[in-house]
Motif scaffolding. Structure first.
Motif, PDB file in Angstrom:
ATOM      1  N   UNK A  69       6.452   0.668  10.587  1.00 31.46           N
ATOM      2  CA  UNK A  69       5.312   1.481  10.149  1.00 31.46           C
ATOM      3  C   UNK A  69       4.650   0.735   9.001  1.00 31.46           C
ATOM      4  N   UNK A  70       3.362   0.458   9.115  1.00 33.46           N
ATOM      5  CA  UNK A  70       2.692  -0.277   8.044  1.00 33.46           C
ATOM      6  C   UNK A  70       1.197   0.042   8.070  1.00 33.46           C
ATOM      7  N   UNK A  71       0.551  -0.329   7.009  1.00 32.52           N
ATOM      8  CA  UNK A  71      -0.882  -0.001   6.979  1.00 32.52           C
ATOM      9  C   UNK A  71      -1.719  -1.267   6.934  1.00 32.52           C
ATOM     10  N   UNK A  72      -3.001  -1.045   7.099  1.00 26.10           N
ATOM     11  CA  UNK A  72      -3.990  -2.121   7.053  1.00 26.10           C
ATOM     12  C   UNK A  72      -3.599  -3.295   7.946  1.00 26.10           C
ATOM     13  N   UNK A  73      -3.491  -3.025   9.215  1.00 25.51           N
ATOM     14  CA  UNK A  73      -3.235  -4.101  10.175  1.00 25.51           C
ATOM     15  C   UNK A  73      -4.034  -3.801  11.434  1.00 25.51           C
ATOM     16  N   UNK A  74      -4.470  -4.836  12.114  1.00 26.65           N
ATOM     17  CA  UNK A  74      -5.304  -4.712  13.312  1.00 26.65           C
ATOM     18  C   UNK A  74      -6.566  -3.882  13.010  1.00 26.65           C
ATOM     19  N   UNK A  75      -6.998  -3.933  11.798  1.00 26.98           N
ATOM     20  CA  UNK A  75      -8.200  -3.192  11.415  1.00 26.98           C
ATOM     21  C   UNK A  75      -7.985  -1.691  11.363  1.00 26.98           C
ATOM     22  N   UNK A  76      -6.728  -1.257  11.427  1.00 30.51           N
ATOM     23  CA  UNK A  76      -6.450   0.180  11.390  1.00 30.51           C
ATOM     24  C   UNK A  76      -5.909   0.577  10.025  1.00 30.51           C
ATOM     25  N   UNK A  77      -6.033   1.849   9.713  1.00 31.91           N
ATOM     26  CA  UNK A  77      -5.531   2.332   8.422  1.00 31.91           C
ATOM     27  C   UNK A  77      -4.010   2.207   8.372  1.00 31.91           C
ATOM     28  N   UNK A  78      -3.378   2.735   9.387  1.00 27.32           N
ATOM     29  CA  UNK A  78      -1.934   2.514   9.486  1.00 27.32           C
ATOM     30  C   UNK A  78      -1.563   2.350  10.953  1.00 27.32           C
ATOM     31  N   UNK A  79      -0.319   1.881  11.158  1.00 29.15           N
ATOM     32  CA  UNK A  79       0.080   1.513  12.509  1.00 29.15           C
ATOM     33  C   UNK A  79       1.562   1.822  12.688  1.00 29.15           C
ATOM     34  N   UNK A  80       1.927   2.383  13.825  1.00 34.38           N
ATOM     35  CA  UNK A  80       3.346   2.590  14.141  1.00 34.38           C
ATOM     36  C   UNK A  80       3.624   2.002  15.512  1.00 34.38           C
ATOM     37  N   UNK A  81       4.848   1.521  15.689  1.00 26.74           N
ATOM     38  CA  UNK A  81       5.232   0.949  16.985  1.00 26.74           C
ATOM     39  C   UNK A  81       5.519   2.115  17.928  1.00 26.74           C
ATOM     40  N   UNK A  82       4.554   2.419  18.800  1.00 27.19           N
ATOM     41  CA  UNK A  82       4.726   3.584  19.681  1.00 27.19           C
ATOM     42  C   UNK A  82       5.522   3.254  20.942  1.00 27.19           C
ATOM     43  N   UNK A  83       5.638   1.969  21.211  1.00 32.98           N
ATOM     44  CA  UNK A  83       6.545   1.548  22.294  1.00 32.98           C
ATOM     45  C   UNK A  83       7.779   0.973  21.629  1.00 32.98           C
ATOM     46  N   UNK A  84       8.945   1.612  21.794  1.00 28.17           N
ATOM     47  CA  UNK A  84      10.127   1.182  21.043  1.00 28.17           C
ATOM     48  C   UNK A  84      11.294   0.906  21.980  1.00 28.17           C
ATOM     49  N   UNK A  85      11.852  -0.286  21.811  1.00 29.02           N
ATOM     50  CA  UNK A  85      13.067  -0.616  22.570  1.00 29.02           C
ATOM     51  C   UNK A  85      14.257  -0.437  21.655  1.00 29.02           C
ATOM     52  N   UNK A  86      15.167   0.435  22.064  1.00 31.44           N
ATOM     53  CA  UNK A  86      16.358   0.696  21.254  1.00 31.44           C
ATOM     54  C   UNK A  86      17.463  -0.292  21.646  1.00 31.44           C
ATOM     55  N   UNK A  87      18.187  -0.767  20.623  1.00 28.73           N
ATOM     56  CA  UNK A  87      19.365  -1.614  20.861  1.00 28.73           C
ATOM     57  C   UNK A  87      20.556  -0.923  20.226  1.00 28.73           C
ATOM     58  N   UNK A  88      21.598  -0.659  21.024  1.00 31.00           N
ATOM     59  CA  UNK A  88      22.758   0.102  20.529  1.00 31.00           C
ATOM     60  C   UNK A  88      24.008  -0.729  20.803  1.00 31.00           C
ATOM     61  N   UNK A  89      24.677  -1.145  19.746  1.00 31.88           N
ATOM     62  CA  UNK A  89      25.864  -1.994  19.949  1.00 31.88           C
ATOM     63  C   UNK A  89      27.111  -1.122  20.055  1.00 31.88           C
ATOM     64  N   UNK A  90      27.792  -1.252  21.163  1.00 33.24           N
ATOM     65  CA  UNK A  90      29.016  -0.483  21.404  1.00 33.24           C
ATOM     66  C   UNK A  90      29.789  -1.109  22.567  1.00 33.24           C
ATOM     67  N   UNK A  91      31.101  -0.981  22.499  1.00 35.93           N
ATOM     68  CA  UNK A  91      31.929  -1.464  23.610  1.00 35.93           C
ATOM     69  C   UNK A  91      31.694  -0.641  24.869  1.00 35.93           C
ATOM     70  N   UNK A  92      31.049   0.528  24.712  1.00 36.69           N
ATOM     71  CA  UNK A  92      30.845   1.410  25.874  1.00 36.69           C
ATOM     72  C   UNK A  92      29.531   1.114  26.594  1.00 36.69           C
ATOM     73  N   UNK A  93      28.859   0.041  26.192  1.00 34.41           N
ATOM     74  CA  UNK A  93      27.554  -0.271  26.792  1.00 34.41           C
ATOM     75  C   UNK A  93      27.653  -0.323  28.317  1.00 34.41           C
ATOM     76  N   UNK A  94      26.692   0.305  28.980  1.00 31.30           N
ATOM     77  CA  UNK A  94      26.656   0.265  30.448  1.00 31.30           C
ATOM     78  C   UNK A  94      27.410   1.395  31.110  1.00 31.30           C
TER      79      UNK A  94
END
Lengths: 234, 818
Positions: free
Chosen positions: B626-651
């Motif tokens: 989340x940050x401001x003044x980027x891409x000519x916008x007042x503020x910006x949030x990453x609306x497409x988010x890839x989650x990474x979860x570390x665990x031995x139970x993955x999958x």
């Protein structure tokens, strides 16, 4: 008394096929002395070739003992038999049996290479042998480029080169016309005069007469000398 | 009785010979037909649109910023739409995704976003309703959507009444106006729904080349004319549209944007042709090796039939007649092998499609059709003629009297007899070596890629998934970030989870966002543009979750995020390029545009191979979520988010249920998409290399096997034919060891000659593989030496076995042999 090169005692050879036993040789006693020229004769199928194969260590007797140049050889293993064939025996075949891929020189040299002889010594022996059979001028030729008589002279040179204890000749004139046949027989006679021990199988009485002594075979058995009608000595 | 009938009868009398020959041909033809099927379906078939030769991709070049392929922007699109003289239709498109809610569980679907000209260019016709018109593209027009056949069937059970109904796409209601037919294809995209772009002309700025362009040329217009037309229009773009804040049009001139209109099929095929043609060449060599084997077998058979041929000649058969008999036999064998090969190809194609790398275009179009069947029979017949000609050349028109007098030989076989067979074996070994070198180079490539640190560790223990936060669902940017943090907190509470974080784009996931980055301590000439860098928006803990080292400085914190602190991290390669070392980069300031705020570099992390393990690591800038003044916008949030979860139970299924619960406890309307482990993402990025490796490996193994069979056959035959020679040599005192070594030497001579020839051929052929290799030279000495050693070693073994068997026979028996 000259020493024995070959001593066969009670040698028999039995072939077994489909439970049928064929007695190719029975109770053969034969003694060939150094420098002797012996011919083995007899009708077709009498066991001449079988006897020669046993003498040449290409086959082994079913029974009996065989002493070659003072060593018992009837019970040897394959590798040892090959070594003795290479050092003690010179073969001359009816069909010459030269190797088509090799030149005259290489054919004569072949048994010496199996002996592990050094190159210089091989060269000397090959040259001498080819000169003795009057083929020194053809050393680079391949067998296919020679006449039958010339091929057989090369085969004789090959047998000679190894300085064997005995030369075994199996119908050496069988594939030759009479003129070439005579030449080969003359060559063997010359070699014999020069000291070679020769044992020759032939069914031709004319050529049997070239030998010092003729041994007759009939139905796998030696026929006692004198009981045969033909000339037995030269 | 007909020649063919007699030949078939004769072949049936030699069932082993016939079976071996047919099987050998079948393997060669089958492999070739399978690969040809893929090539025909993927590369050779025209695109499935009317007059596909008129369709073009509208691209650009930008040598000023080192871009060979620059895609399409809205500003350029509108200019071309208004001003072009060469296009019948022109459109823009992009593959995106959207969440569909309001019916059962929320679902993330693949979308094809298009302007109406895109569907018009490919002349797409609806199955139901209509496709987009110019009206649908207008901002303010009612929101519409077109469904693909599969989605219509799956979500609406194929109900025809779907037209006019509304669905929620990214939280906004859209009216279903049409359904596309089952056969609809758009390049290699597999969308579930199509939505129209609604660019507001009044707000379009220069730059932002984030769409693809497609057009249909007017009849008779050439590519050169279209490119000249685009070149004519490019200056108009700068006049018609304003530059973004902080930029001026002159800055765009320095990019030196030029036209790059090209056949649309290039957009579909990319560089896949390189791999497929290498494979075709490979299996072509396998077929030639198979032919050489069969030719050798036919030579043996013809030799065995020499007496028969001589008798035929003596009875008046001319050379032509004998040649016809021999060729009939080989062609019948070829066609029989080809028929079986076609069956093998059918199975092979199934396996190929299963093995095919992700991204192999037109994969669902791959099938055996009439051209493929014709190909199979053409190569079978050609092979039949090819390997049949060798015995024809060898045994017809020669003197036959010798053959009739066989058996009276007074010397052993001469070298002439084996010359042709030996030559064939030398060629076989050479070709096999080429293929095994190819496999070896790919193996080394695979190994080299696996040694590259990809930017993460133990990917099998990292579960990933993607969640989109559409504005219709979560309006405020800060609210998006707070929800994301809450989700991460929930995820960390799942038993066995040791770390959790998110990023706008995970390594190798294919989501790329690139833009200019200016550095404060670098001076830029007037209108000079800095290089483009990759942007990623990350949460704190992202690097530790993936197992990537922080080389200098510190990671960002949630305080940085919520305070919208002007900070960022960069990758090591970026730091070294500008400041020489990771440490020197700390404290330096960078920004995205001339008007944006400067942001301080607070950390430097190891590089990540974002475009695949075998591609150069891009220079990356990591911004807070989340940050401001980027891409000519007042503020910006990453609306497409890839989650990474570390665990031995993955999958595991249990983990996925708990993850779903953790995310849906924050917002029930956000679908989970692209659920996979990081290892699966990595494997997918390696798919093309793995595919090429497996295919070349199979071809190399087949070639080696056929080559070994060839050597074995020739030595075995040579030993059998030399039985008399063996007898002579044995009578003269040769031991079994000496005889065996003679034949092994003979085999080794052939193998060495083949290997020498093969090494030269491989050195030439490997140039074609250069683009497939990674950190391995086409002339890699280790591969060449290793492969030559293996081939010669196997050849020695293939010679030893038959030599050992036959040279053990009794000399007396051997002497009697004919």
């Amino acid at each position: 008394m000259t020493e024995s090169v070959i001593q066969l005692q009670s040698v028999s050879k039995i072939f077994v096929t489909d439970e049928v036993e064929t007695h190719a040789l029975s109770n053969i006693h034969l003694d060939i002395r150094k420098g002797e020229y012996v011919s083995i004769s007899g009708p077709s199928g009498c066991g001449k070739s079988t006897l020669l194969a046993i003498l040449g260590l290409l086959d082994s007797p079913s029974e009996g003992t065989y002493v070659l140049n003072g060593h018992a050889v009837h019970g040897l293993k394959t590798g040892e038999r090959a070594r003795i064939r290479n050092r003690e025996i010179g073969f001359i075949f009816q069909a010459f049996n030269l190797i088509g891929d090799l030149t005259v020189y290489e054919n004569v040299e072949l048994p010496l290479t199996y002996r592990g002889m050094p190159g210089d010594e091989r060269k000397r022996r090959v040259s001498e042998a080819l000169e003795r059979v009057d083929m020194a001028h053809r050393i680079k030729h391949f067998p296919a480029q020679l006449s039958g008589g010339q091929q057989q002279r090369v085969a004789v040179a090959r047998a000679l080169a190894g300085n064997p204890a005995i030369m075994l000749a199996d119908e050496p004139t069988g594939n030759l016309d009479s003129a070439n046949g005579e030449q080969v027989m003359d060559l063997l006679k010359e070699l014999h005069k020069a000291g070679a021990t020769i044992c020759m199988v032939t069914h031709d009485p004319r050529y049997a007469g070239f030998a010092d002594r003729t041994v007759h075979l009939f139905d796998g058995k030696l026929v006692p000398e004198g009981s045969h009608g033909n000339a037995q000595t030269a | 009785m007909g020649t063919a009938k007699l030949t078939i009868r004769s072949l049936l009398r030699a069932p082993v010979f016939t079976a071996v020959v047919i099987l050998t041909i079948a393997l060669g033809v089958g492999a070739n037909t399978a690969i040809f099927t893929v090539i025909e379906s993927v590369l050779l078939k025209p695109l499935p649109y009317p007059k596909p030769e008129e369709l073009v991709g509208v691209w650009h070049t930008a040598p000023g910023i080192a871009l060979k392929d620059l895609n399409q922007s809205a500003a350029n699109h509108f200019t071309y739409l208004d001003e072009n003289r060469t296009f019948q239709e022109i459109g823009v498109w992009a593959q995106l995704s959207a969440s569909v809610t309001g019916k059962a569980d929320p679902e993330q679907v693949r979308t094809l976003n298009v302007s109406h000209g895109t569907l018009a260019a490919i002349q797409a016709r609806p199955l139901l309703g209509r496709v987009f018109t110019e009206h649908d593209d207008q901002p303010g027009s009612p929101r519409t959507v077109v469904l693909t056949y599969g989605y219509w069937q799956r979500r609406f059970g194929g109900e025809r009444s779907v037209i006019g109904r509304r669905i929620l796409v990214d939280g906004a209601a859209r009216e279903v106006i049409g359904v596309l037919p089952e056969a609809f294809r758009f390049l290699d995209s597999k969308p579930q729904i199509l939505v129209p772009f609604q660019f507001d002309r009044g707000k379009v700025l220069l730059g932002s080349f984030s769409q693809m362009g497609v057009a249909r040329l007017k009849p008779g217009v050439t590519l050169e004319q279209a490119n000249a037309d685009v070149a004519r229009m490019l200056p108009m773009v700068l006049e018609k549209f304003p530059a973004p804040p902080g930029f001026n049009a002159k800055l765009f001139e320095t990019a030196r944007i030029g036209p790059n209109v090209r056949p649309l099929e290039k957009d579909l095929l990319g560089d896949v042709g390189g791999v497929l043609w290498v494979l075709m060449g490979t299996v072509g060599l396998v077929l030639l090796i198979a032919c050489a084997n069969v030719a050798n077998l036919l030579l043996v058979r013809a030799e065995a039939r020499q007496r028969e041929l001589a008798v035929r000649a003596a009875l008046g058969a001319g050379a032509q007649r004998i040649a016809k008999d021999l060729l009939t036999e080989s062609v019948i064998l070829g066609v029989a092998g080809g028929t079986l090969g076609l069956g093998l190809a059918y199975a092979g194609v199934k396996a190929l499609v299963w093995l095919a790398p992700a991204g192999l275009p037109r994969i669902d179009e791959i099938s055996i059709d009439v051209p493929v069947i014709l190909f199979a029979f053409a190569i079978s017949t050609l092979c039949g003629i090819l390997f049949g000609l060798i015995p024809v050349w060898r045994y017809t028109g020669r003197r036959m009297d010798g053959a009739l007098r066989l058996g009276s030989r007074s010397f052993s076989q001469g070298r002439e007899r084996h010359r042709v067979q030996s030559a064939l074996v030398v060629i076989q070994v050479a070709m096999a070596l080429v293929l095994v070198v190819g496999s070896g180079l790919m193996l080394r490539t695979f190994w080299a890629i696996q040694q590259v640190p990809p930017g993460f560790t133990q990917p099998e223990h990292v579960q990933t998934l993607r969640v989109s936060f559409p504005e219709a669902e979560v309006k405020e940017n800060e609210r998006v970030t707070r929800m994301q943090e809450q989700m991460l907190q929930n995820l960390l509470r799942i038993p066995g989870v040791t770390a959790a974080s998110l990023s706008s784009s995970l390594t190798m996931s294919g989501y790329t966002n690139n833009d200019l980055v200016f550095a404060e301590d670098h001076t830029y000439a007037l209108n000079e543009l800095p290089p483009i860098r990759r942007f990623k928006f990350i949460s704190p803990g992202y690097f530790s979750t993936l197992g990537r080292k922080l080389l200098a400085g510190r990671d960002m914190t949630w305080t940085d995020v919520y305070n919208r602190s002007p900070v960022g991290l960069i990758s090591e390669n970026f730091a070294r390029e500008y400041w020489g070392s990771p440490q020197s980069a700390i404290g330096k300031r960078i920004r995205e545009g001339p008007k944006d705020a400067w942001r301080e570099i607070i950390g430097v992390v190891g590089d990540e191979r974002d475009d695949g393990a075998n591609k150069k690591a891009p220079a990356v800038v990591y911004w807070p979520l989340f940050l401001d003044k980027i891409f000519g916008q007042t503020d910006y949030a990453a609306r497409g988010a890839s989650f990474a979860i570390r665990t031995d139970r993955a999958g595991t299924e249990g983990l996925l249920k708990e993850i779903q619960q953790a995310i849906w406890s924050v917002n029930r309307n956000l679908p989970l998409a692209e659920v996979s482990t990081l290892e699966e993402i990595y494997d997918k990025s390696m798919a093309r290399v793995s595919f090429t490796l497996v295919m070349l490996g199979i071809a190399g193994a087949m070639a080696l096997l056929l080559g070994v069979v060839g050597i074995y056959g020739v030595i075995s035959y040579s030993v059998t034919q030399s039985k008399r020679e063996i007898g002579i040599r044995s009578a003269l005192g040769a031991t079994q060891g000496q005889l065996v070594s003679m034949f092994v030497r003979r085999g080794l001579k052939l193998a060495a000659a083949g290997a020498a020839l093969g090494l030269v051929a491989a050195a030439i052929a490997s140039r074609f593989m250069e683009s497939l290799l990674f950190e391995v030279q086409p002339l890699d000495p280790l591969t060449y030496a290793g492969v030559a050693g293996i081939v010669v070693g196997i050849a020695a073994l293939a010679s030893y076995v038959p030599s050992r068997q036959v040279s053990g026979t009794s000399p007396l028996e051997a002497l009697r042999a004919e």
